[in-house]
Design an enzyme around this catalytic site. Structure first.
Site, PDB file in Angstrom:
ATOM      1  NE  ARG A 325      -3.645  -2.039   2.792  1.00 11.77           N
ATOM      2  CZ  ARG A 325      -3.421  -3.094   3.557  1.00 11.77           C
ATOM      3  NH1 ARG A 325      -2.294  -3.198   4.238  1.00 11.77           N
ATOM      4  NH2 ARG A 325      -4.324  -4.045   3.655  1.00 11.77           N
ATOM      5  NE  ARG A 362      -3.999  -0.284  -2.704  1.00  7.58           N
ATOM      6  CZ  ARG A 362      -4.746  -0.485  -1.621  1.00  7.58           C
ATOM      7  NH1 ARG A 362      -5.665  -1.418  -1.625  1.00  7.58           N
ATOM      8  NH2 ARG A 362      -4.564   0.237  -0.542  1.00  7.58           N
ATOM      9  CD  GLU A 459     -10.051  -2.904  -4.874  1.00  9.76           C
ATOM     10  OE1 GLU A 459      -9.857  -2.537  -3.711  1.00  9.76           O
ATOM     11  OE2 GLU A 459      -9.775  -2.200  -5.869  1.00  9.76           O
ATOM     12  CG  ASN A 483     -10.724  -6.483   3.302  1.00  8.72           C
ATOM     13  OD1 ASN A 483     -10.888  -7.672   3.495  1.00  8.72           O
ATOM     14  ND2 ASN A 483      -9.690  -5.821   3.765  1.00  8.72           N
ATOM     15  NE  ARG A 494     -13.270  -2.388   3.713  1.00  9.01           N
ATOM     16  CZ  ARG A 494     -12.078  -2.158   3.208  1.00  9.01           C
ATOM     17  NH1 ARG A 494     -11.954  -1.802   1.945  1.00  9.01           N
ATOM     18  NH2 ARG A 494     -11.009  -2.264   3.952  1.00  9.01           N
ATOM     19  CB  CYS A 531      -3.982  -8.804  -1.781  1.00  6.73           C
ATOM     20  SG  CYS A 531      -4.978  -7.566  -2.611  1.00  6.73           S
TER      21      CYS A 531
END
Lengths: 597, 89
Positions: A325, A362, A459, A483, A494, A531
């Site tokens: 990240r 990323r 995602e 996520n 979330r 991931c």
């Protein structure tokens, strides 16, 4: 023994299988050593833990005391109560002493056991019974039985705790009755331990140099026996119904990879299994590359947020980084970080890994919920569905594009002299047009698009379902962010606790989307990884591999357990788990279905 | 009576280590504390056996309540914060 000779001739015949149904329906202390006749080469099937195969003589677990009779106490109620409490305290003290000697995760497990032995509600139950005139032993027995029934009613997930309670009760009843606590056989030569089920207090005392393997009639892959066998590196077969018929000193072959226990094995069978076991030894090691028990590589990578996280990734023997990240470089600053500052920050991470490792960077994941002064995005009523991730650089006629371009150039510069393979991926991609736009930009910045090192994150349901088209283009790989994928699949924010129950990557809808992306990877020959948090759950990690993931990136602390979980299963077993979980109706049922193998 | 409803952050829920950590913290508090699942009966938060019989999973909503008394509100807050932390690690 006379039947050994017969084993040689019966070798090519199908062996007699023990009952194969699993599931701990029998919860009380089980009568061991029933005089059932053993046929030559009797085979029992269960769930294997680890990959090793070993042969050795059986030694069975010491027996729990018989149920104390319900007769009136001879002593005063106060004396019986004191005796019962002293017995519970002695059991707790004994568990803590064993925990202190064992250390590590075992100590935590035994501490929880000790807490149960001196539980205030349990003490209330014992007090009420001794006050009513029952003996200390009987009061302890009845009170534990009450919790035993409650736990048994809660289903598979609690099955392991049911065994714990039975063990605690047996220990406390033994002390209150003045007999030795049940436990391990006293042996000085290596042996295969056979038991109905093992409680943490037993496994904590095991000497890995003396105990060749663990075999239990009950319990499943989540039982303490399985968990601690992994921790100690001892092969085990759990839930092998019928093994209690094995008598002491019978030679058995325990094959964890196959999940079988064979009584009176032939020499050839032992040699074949042990040879295969040695070949698989690397897979069961505490370090080393991720592999299933049949040798399929599954890269185990670390999620990091900067150079500070690198030491723990290296300590866990990660094969690189699956999610680097980069937001840390951008947050809390008024201006974007300079090209030079970024090159240094990336190199600090890249240079920590050797040649052959992989580091997946990323690109900046900005959004209206994480506003950056130099990436203006405007106000949004619903940031999770707004301009975020890669969208931030394409929207508004590309007015923010220079920020991404500088980042890609800095990654290219830092990668130039680094040993590991440097891959780059974009967050929040919905379709091929966005993916191709990113490939164009990355290629223009000198990154290796043709070599397959530029990819995307999956995602959203949209990118999962069109992964085939996306990977059919120049996109080199896809990494599934579970996520966000869960949030968008379940339409559950979330960040909102009130819908937190829906934020579960075990949900079959999420698993089906992951499966769609996995199938697209197989069809296009391009790698699919995961991931998100999901990869850190050892059981779910196996399901993800069954759905097609060939790299798993997680918090470094989770890597060892995931490595062990993969090493205990073949790809075919992972696929079967994935099929069962995907076919469930809810997240909870999916987890249970996966575990039920 | 101070009470709070929170989402359990630990993935495995209130089992094993997270349950033990929670109960140990509850035992330190000066007032009786209970925990209940959505719509369920409250149980003694200082009893590991009682907490385990609740069978709370990660992501589920639970309600903490403390008997009136000195430190009751702080006790509830302290336990609520703990439940909202992932204790699996």
């Amino acid at each position: 023994m006379a039947e050994v000779a017969a084993a040689e001739t019966a070798e090519t015949e199908p062996t007699e299988a023990g009952p194969t149904e699993t599931g701990p329906t029998e919860t009380g202390p089980t009568e061991a050593g029933s005089p059932r006749a053993q046929s030559p080469q009797a085979q029992f099937e269960g769930v294997g833990v680890g990959t090793a195969a070993v042969a050795g003589p059986v030694a069975r677990m010491g027996q729990p005391p018989p149920e104390p009779p319900d007769v009136p106490a001879a002593d005063d109620a106060g004396d019986e109560r004191a005796k019962a409490f002293a017995a519970l305290a002695a059991v707790a003290a004994d568990l803590r002493a064993r925990g202190a000697a064992a250390g590590g995760p075992t100590a935590d497990v035994l501490e929880a056991q000790a807490m149960m032995a001196e539980d205030p509600e349990l003490e209330d139950g014992v007090r009420a019974r001794t006050d009513a005139g029952k003996t200390a032993a009987r009061a302890i027995h009845e009170t534990f039985a009450e919790y035993h029934d409650l736990f048994s009613g809660l289903g598979d997930y609690m099955a392991g705790r049911v065994a714990d309670l039975a063990d605690l009760a047996a220990r406390a009843v033994a002390v209150a009755s003045g007999v030795p606590m049940p436990g391990l056989p006293h042996r000085t030569e290596p042996y295969v331990l056979v038991a109905a089920d093992l409680a943490p207090a037993d496994t904590a005392l095991l000497d890995p140099h003396l105990v060749l393997a663990l075999v239990t009639a009950e319990g499943g892959p989540t039982s303490h026996t399985a968990i601690l066998a992994r921790a100690l590196g001892i092969p085990a077969v759990v839930g092998a119904a019928g093994v209690l018929a094995l008598t002491d000193d019978t030679t058995v072959l325990v094959d964890a990879a196959a999940g079988t226990v064979i009584g009176h094995p032939s020499t050839e069978a032992m040699e074949a299994a042990v040879t295969r076991s040695c070949a698989a030894a690397a897979a069961s090691a505490r370090t080393g590359p991720g592999r299933t028990s049949d040798g399929t590589a599954v890269k185990l990578l670390a999620n990091i947020g900067g150079a500070a996280d690198v030491p723990s990734a290296l300590a866990a023997d990660a094969e690189g980084v699956g999610l680097f990240r980069t937001e840390f470089l951008y947050l809390d600053s008024e201006a974007p970080p300079t090209f030079e500052a970024q090159v240094k920050a990336y190199k600090d991470v890249f240079d920590a890994f050797p040649a052959g490792a992989r580091v997946v960077v990323r690109t900046l994941d900005a959004g209206a919920d994480k506003p950056l002064p130099f990436v203006p995005l405007g106000e949004e009523p619903n940031p999770a569905l707004g301009v975020r991730g890669l969208r931030a650089f394409r929207a508004f006629d590309g007015r923010n594009e220079a920020v991404l371009r500088t980042q890609l150039l800095a990654i290219r510069e830092a990668a130039g002299t680094s040993a590991p393979e440097i891959w780059v991926m974009a967050p929040m991609v919905d379709e091929i047009t966005e993916a191709e736009w990113f490939c164009d930009l990355a290629a223009g910045c000198g990154l290796d698009v043709a070599g397959g090192r530029v990819g995307i994150m999956v995602e959203t349901p949209a990118s999962a379902l069109t992964a085939g088209a996306i990977l059919g283009g120049r996109t080199g790989f896809a990494s599934i962010g579970t996520n966000d994928l869960t949030q968008y699949t379940m339409a559950a924010d979330r960040m909102l606790g009130a819908v937190g129950r829906l934020q579960d990557p075990w949900h079959p809808a999420v698993l089906k989307l992951i499966g769609a992306a996995g199938a697209a990877g197989e069809a296009t020959g391009k790698p699919i990884g995961v991931c998100g948090e999901a990869a850190a759950d050892p059981l779910l990690a196996c399901v993800l591999v069954g759905l097609g993931a060939r790299s798993l990136s997680m918090a470094p602390s989770a890597i060892a357990e995931v490595r062990a979980a993969l090493a205990a299963r073949t790809v075919a077993e992972c696929m079967a788990m994935a099929a069962r979980a995907s076919g469930a109706a809810t997240a909870r049922e999916a987890r249970r279905a996966a575990a039920a193998g | 009576m101070p009470q709070r409803t929170v989402t359990v952050a630990s993935r495995i829920g209130l089992h094993a280590r997270p349950a033990a950590v929670f109960v140990n913290k509850a035992k330190e508090l000066p007032v009786p504390v209970t925990l209940a699942r959505d719509g369920g009966a409250p149980v003694n938060a200082k009893s590991l056996l009682a907490i385990m019989t609740l069978d709370v999973r990660g992501g589920e909503r639970v309600t903490l309540a403390a008997a009136e008394g000195e430190g009751a509100a702080a006790a509830v807050d302290e336990l609520a914060d703990l439940l909202e932390t992932d204790l699996d690690g």
